[in-house]
Design an enzyme around this catalytic site. Structure first.
Site, PDB file in Angstrom:
ATOM      1  N   CYS A 116       0.829  -1.208   0.000  1.00 31.10           N
ATOM      2  CA  CYS A 116       0.000   0.000   0.000  1.00 31.10           C
ATOM      3  C   CYS A 116       0.861   1.255   0.000  1.00 31.10           C
ATOM      4  O   CYS A 116       1.960   1.257   0.560  1.00 31.10           O
ATOM      5  CB  CYS A 116      -0.869   0.037   1.247  1.00 31.10           C
ATOM      6  N   ARG A 162       5.378   0.352  -6.307  1.00 30.03           N
ATOM      7  CA  ARG A 162       5.400  -0.459  -5.093  1.00 30.03           C
ATOM      8  C   ARG A 162       4.502  -1.692  -5.206  1.00 30.03           C
ATOM      9  O   ARG A 162       4.609  -2.605  -4.385  1.00 30.03           O
ATOM     10  CB  ARG A 162       4.920   0.382  -3.900  1.00 30.03           C
ATOM     11  N   TRP A 175      -2.741  -2.754  -1.628  1.00 33.69           N
ATOM     12  CA  TRP A 175      -2.267  -4.104  -1.962  1.00 33.69           C
ATOM     13  C   TRP A 175      -2.994  -5.019  -0.983  1.00 33.69           C
ATOM     14  O   TRP A 175      -2.741  -4.993   0.218  1.00 33.69           O
ATOM     15  CB  TRP A 175      -0.749  -4.167  -1.778  1.00 33.69           C
ATOM     16  N   ASN A 201      -1.720   1.995   5.587  1.00 31.61           N
ATOM     17  CA  ASN A 201      -0.780   0.992   5.082  1.00 31.61           C
ATOM     18  C   ASN A 201      -0.343   0.169   6.290  1.00 31.61           C
ATOM     19  O   ASN A 201       0.060   0.745   7.302  1.00 31.61           O
ATOM     20  CB  ASN A 201       0.419   1.716   4.445  1.00 31.61           C
ATOM     21  N   GLY A 202      -0.425  -1.159   6.202  1.00 32.54           N
ATOM     22  CA  GLY A 202      -0.005  -2.000   7.329  1.00 32.54           C
ATOM     23  C   GLY A 202      -1.067  -3.041   7.636  1.00 32.54           C
ATOM     24  O   GLY A 202      -1.966  -3.282   6.829  1.00 32.54           O
ATOM     25  N   GLU A 204      18.441 -16.961  -7.694  1.00 34.20           N
ATOM     26  CA  GLU A 204      18.013 -15.616  -8.077  1.00 34.20           C
ATOM     27  C   GLU A 204      17.459 -15.621  -9.508  1.00 34.20           C
ATOM     28  O   GLU A 204      16.444 -14.985  -9.796  1.00 34.20           O
ATOM     29  CB  GLU A 204      19.199 -14.643  -7.936  1.00 34.20           C
ATOM     30  N   LYS A 249      13.670 -14.538 -10.525  1.00 36.06           N
ATOM     31  CA  LYS A 249      13.391 -13.500 -11.531  1.00 36.06           C
ATOM     32  C   LYS A 249      12.418 -14.038 -12.569  1.00 36.06           C
ATOM     33  O   LYS A 249      11.457 -13.389 -12.933  1.00 36.06           O
ATOM     34  CB  LYS A 249      14.680 -13.114 -12.229  1.00 36.06           C
ATOM     35  N   GLU A 302       8.878 -14.520 -11.060  1.00 35.34           N
ATOM     36  CA  GLU A 302       8.110 -13.344 -10.648  1.00 35.34           C
ATOM     37  C   GLU A 302       7.625 -12.503 -11.813  1.00 35.34           C
ATOM     38  O   GLU A 302       6.550 -11.920 -11.734  1.00 35.34           O
ATOM     39  CB  GLU A 302       8.818 -12.502  -9.578  1.00 35.34           C
ATOM     40  N   HIS A 317      19.280 -36.687  -6.830  1.00 40.39           N
ATOM     41  CA  HIS A 317      18.584 -37.009  -5.583  1.00 40.39           C
ATOM     42  C   HIS A 317      17.105 -36.644  -5.659  1.00 40.39           C
ATOM     43  O   HIS A 317      16.438 -36.553  -4.636  1.00 40.39           O
ATOM     44  CB  HIS A 317      19.259 -36.296  -4.398  1.00 40.39           C
ATOM     45  N   LYS A 332       6.761  -3.789  -4.378  1.00 40.82           N
ATOM     46  CA  LYS A 332       8.181  -3.445  -4.374  1.00 40.82           C
ATOM     47  C   LYS A 332       8.723  -3.387  -2.956  1.00 40.82           C
ATOM     48  O   LYS A 332       9.808  -3.867  -2.670  1.00 40.82           O
ATOM     49  CB  LYS A 332       8.351  -2.084  -5.057  1.00 40.82           C
TER      50      LYS A 332
HETATM   51  C1  F6R Z   1      12.543  -9.796  -6.011  1.00 42.27           C
HETATM   52  C2  F6R Z   1      12.550  -8.790  -4.971  1.00 42.27           C
HETATM   53  C3  F6R Z   1      12.195  -9.200  -3.588  1.00 42.27           C
HETATM   54  C4  F6R Z   1      12.942  -8.334  -2.569  1.00 42.27           C
HETATM   55  C5  F6R Z   1      12.455  -8.651  -1.150  1.00 42.27           C
HETATM   56  C6  F6R Z   1      13.243  -7.882  -0.110  1.00 42.27           C
HETATM   57  O1  F6R Z   1      12.928  -9.287  -7.246  1.00 42.27           O
HETATM   58  O2  F6R Z   1      12.803  -7.632  -5.229  1.00 42.27           O
HETATM   59  O3  F6R Z   1      12.425 -10.544  -3.373  1.00 42.27           O
HETATM   60  O4  F6R Z   1      14.306  -8.593  -2.675  1.00 42.27           O
HETATM   61  O5  F6R Z   1      11.106  -8.315  -1.045  1.00 42.27           O
HETATM   62  O6  F6R Z   1      13.165  -6.514  -0.333  1.00 42.27           O
HETATM   63  P1  F6R Z   1      14.279  -5.536   0.204  1.00 42.27           P
HETATM   64  O7  F6R Z   1      15.554  -5.852  -0.485  1.00 42.27           O
HETATM   65  O8  F6R Z   1      13.755  -4.173  -0.127  1.00 42.27           O
HETATM   66  O9  F6R Z   1      14.368  -5.769   1.688  1.00 42.27           O
END
Ligand code: F6R
Length: 608
Positions: free
Chosen positions: A2, A27, A74, A99-100, A481, A485, A488, A504, A603
């Site tokens: 949010c 976000r 959100w 937000n929260g 990673e 990527k 997501e 395994h 985000k």
């Molecule tokens: C994936 C991504 C998330 C963040 C995670 C932690 O692309 O961006 O997995 O890495 O939500 O966020 P931060 O780094 O802001 O603590």
């Protein structure tokens, strides 16, 4: 997550609020709303979907006024519907955005229902606005009513409240969720982050945990959690680090991928000399480096993957034990902390709720000190950690983290070398590592040169539903990673395994429909990895191999080869990240997904 924007001005604020919401879109959210206060009352528009849908409502019916609050939601409690979108109202003229998460919303809801309040939404938020409305019956000051109501809440919140009876002020507050005040000339604002207000001010006050703020046209009055008035410093935003337009690129993600040579250089700048890591980058007193005997790294998501790579570096270069854990697990268990352990958090945003909670818990556990590697200088994580190493990547807007990850790795490499120097790394070895770091931006540049080739490969993933990523050693976290990527932004189910684990279990999944992305480092694991690849090839799997050309790998019947520059092995995890970012980007474009704002994701994950 949010996002909140609030404004009071001598001019109409609706455009300011909507622009603020657009700037918060990155976000992640699923509905949006605005409440405007004017002489006739408090009026609102709410819409499911993008901020554009909200703008369309303004075209149908203009809302004008000099004070207002706005929100991108959100969904946590209740689906993304118009009735669950914020603002929420009580009594028709009191509106609130939040937000929260309010953890005790159920008992509060029952109490309020017993008092006759009728709920219009399924949200936890709605209890707050009714609580304030109820408090106003005995306490006519909006500020006092908000303070009294917040005392009853358990959980995390940032809020903005407007009331038509009091059109000289709006009230905002934060506890556990970010909120910043934007200071203007005869106009003032609040928002979840500075980016939302850069069109109206560059002066900001960062609220502390528990702060409540009374915002009028010409004054911002802050009260701490005990109700004492406080002066908080005003800081000026450095516009040179603002990077909020896409430039020549179609998506922020691609722009941010291409920025990596530049931001890695910025991350190294002033932190290495000809042959040394300059420990002054950790602050005036770098004496803690000598004392470190253990390292605990805690982070979430992509940042956690960066931490996993650092474990290999720290144990190899410094010979110190290092553990890496996701913050959401760490914060809920009893942790044994050996003597002289460094607590290291990693976060792009510095606002991730689980990482912040882990830091707060760690502070009571007797760690040597706390170090945050973070991209946002004004974030809560930076403010609450004893030491900070900024990644200097500039604003990252694409939800899928790219440049924040590679700069985290760069900062972690600096940290690993600095700690290793105190643990027997010779001057010659340090100098060689510093040379390698200096050449990193150029290697990342060469890795980007494979973009066109990777774009062609991406077409082959359009109809795939699953993918497997393999890596060994420090390349295993890079495989993780890469798979994160891909899933997501292209919504393809992807998993990563250390290649030695194939037989395994996961080998059972391998057939001609399963692309297997293999990261091939040029080190003593090369032959072992080639054997793992044979196991896949023998079962008809299609291998997408990322390696340097000296590995002697090339295109074959069941191998699609992508060249990665040959680099010092310490740099391989960083350089191999680039083609995987490009691959997931191009696959997402082929599949037509929302690259910068993938479904269901946010985000900045400011709730648990
Ligand atoms: C994936 C991504 C998330 C963040 C995670 C932690 O692309 O961006 O997995 O890495 O939500 O966020 P931060 O780094 O802001 O603590």
């Amino acid at each position: 997550m949010c996002g909140i924007v609030g404004a009071i001005a001598r001019r109409n604020v609706s455009k300011i609020l909507i622009e603020g919401l657009s700037r918060l879109e990155y976000r992640g959210y699923d509905s949006a709303g605005v409440a405007i206060n004017n002489e006739e009352g408090v009026f609102s528009h709410r819409a499911v979907g993008k901020v554009q849908a909200l703008k369309d409502k303004f075209s149908d019916q203009l809302l004008d006024g000099k004070m207002g609050i706005a929100h991108t939601r959100w969904a946590t409690h209740g689906k993304p519907t118009e009735s669950n979108a914020h603002p929420h109202f009580s009594g028709g003229d009191l509106a609130l955005v939040h937000n929260g998460i309010i953890e005790n919303h159920e008992p509060l809801r029952l109490e309020l229902k017993a008092k006759g309040y009728v709920f219009q939404s399924e949200t936890d938020t709605e209890v707050i606005v009714h609580l304030i409305h109820d408090a106003l019956k005995v306490e006519p000051s909006l500020l006092n009513a908000v303070q009294a109501s917040l005392a009853k809440l358990e959980g995390a919140f940032a809020i903005g409240v407007v009331q038509n009876d009091d059109n000289e002020r709006f009230i905002a507050a934060r506890k556990g969720s970010p909120l910043v005040v934007g200071v203007g000339i005869e106009e003032n604002f609040v928002a979840s982050d500075q980016l939302a207000l850069l069109h109206v001010t560059d002066q900001f006050i960062f609220l502390e945990e528990g702060d409540v703020v009374d915002v009028t046209l010409d004054k911002v009055t802050i009260y701490d959690a005990q109700g004492e008035q406080q002066d908080r410093p005003v800081s000026v935003f450095n516009h040179s680090i603002d990077a909020t337009d896409k430039g020549e690129f179609r998506h922020y993600m691609m722009k941010e991928i291409y920025e990596q040579p530049k931001v890695i250089r910025a991350c190294l700048e002033g932190r290495i000399s000809d042959n040394k890591v300059l420990t002054s980058c950790f602050g005036a007193d770098s004496g803690f480096l000598k004392q470190i005997e253990n390292i605990h790294i805690v982070a979430c998501g992509t940042s956690y993957h960066a931490g996993m790579v650092a474990k290999y570096w720290l144990e190899e270069l410094a010979g110190l034990p290092c553990s890496v854990e996701v913050a959401s697990e760490y914060r809920y268990r009893k942790v044994a902390v050996p003597k002289n352990t460094l607590f290291l958090t990693l976060s792009q945003s510095g606002e991730t709720a689980d990482t912040l909670a882990a830091l707060r818990m760690a502070k009571s556990l007797g760690y040597l000190t706390t170090l945050a590697i973070c991209n946002v200088p004004s974030s809560t994580l930076v403010r609450e950690s004893a030491l900070t190493l900024l990644t200097n990547a500039g604003a990252e807007i694409g939800v899928a983290s790219t440049k924040a990850f590679t700069t985290q790795l760069t900062a972690l490499l600096l940290t690993s070398v600095a700690i290793a120097v105190e643990n027997g790394l010779s001057a010659q070895e340090e100098s060689a590592l510093v040379d390698a770091m200096r050449s990193l931006p150029a290697y990342v540049e060469s890795a980007l040169a494979e973009d066109e080739h990777i774009k062609k490969i991406a077409d082959r993933f359009a109809n795939k539903h699953n993918a497997l990523f393999l890596g060994r050693g420090a390349m295993f976290p890079i495989a993780l990673e890469g798979s994160l990527k891909l899933k997501e932004i292209s919504y393809i189910h992807a998993e990563a395994y250390p290649a030695g684990e194939l037989k395994h279990g996961p080998l059972a999944l391998v057939d001609e429909d399963m692309p297997i992305i293999t990261l091939v480092p040029h080190n003593d694991m090369l032959d072992k990895l080639k054997s793992n690849m044979q196991e896949v090839a023998a079962r008809g799997g299609e291998l997408y191999v990322f390696a340097d050309k000296d590995t002697d790998l090339h295109n074959e019947d069941n191998i699609v080869f992508t060249e990665v520059p040959k680099v010092d092995s310490i740099l391989e995890p960083i350089v191999h990240t680039i083609p995987l970012q490009l691959l997931s980007y191009h696959v997402a474009v082929v599949k037509g997904t929302d690259v910068d704002q993938p479904r269901n994701l946010a985000k900045s994950v400011t709730v648990e």
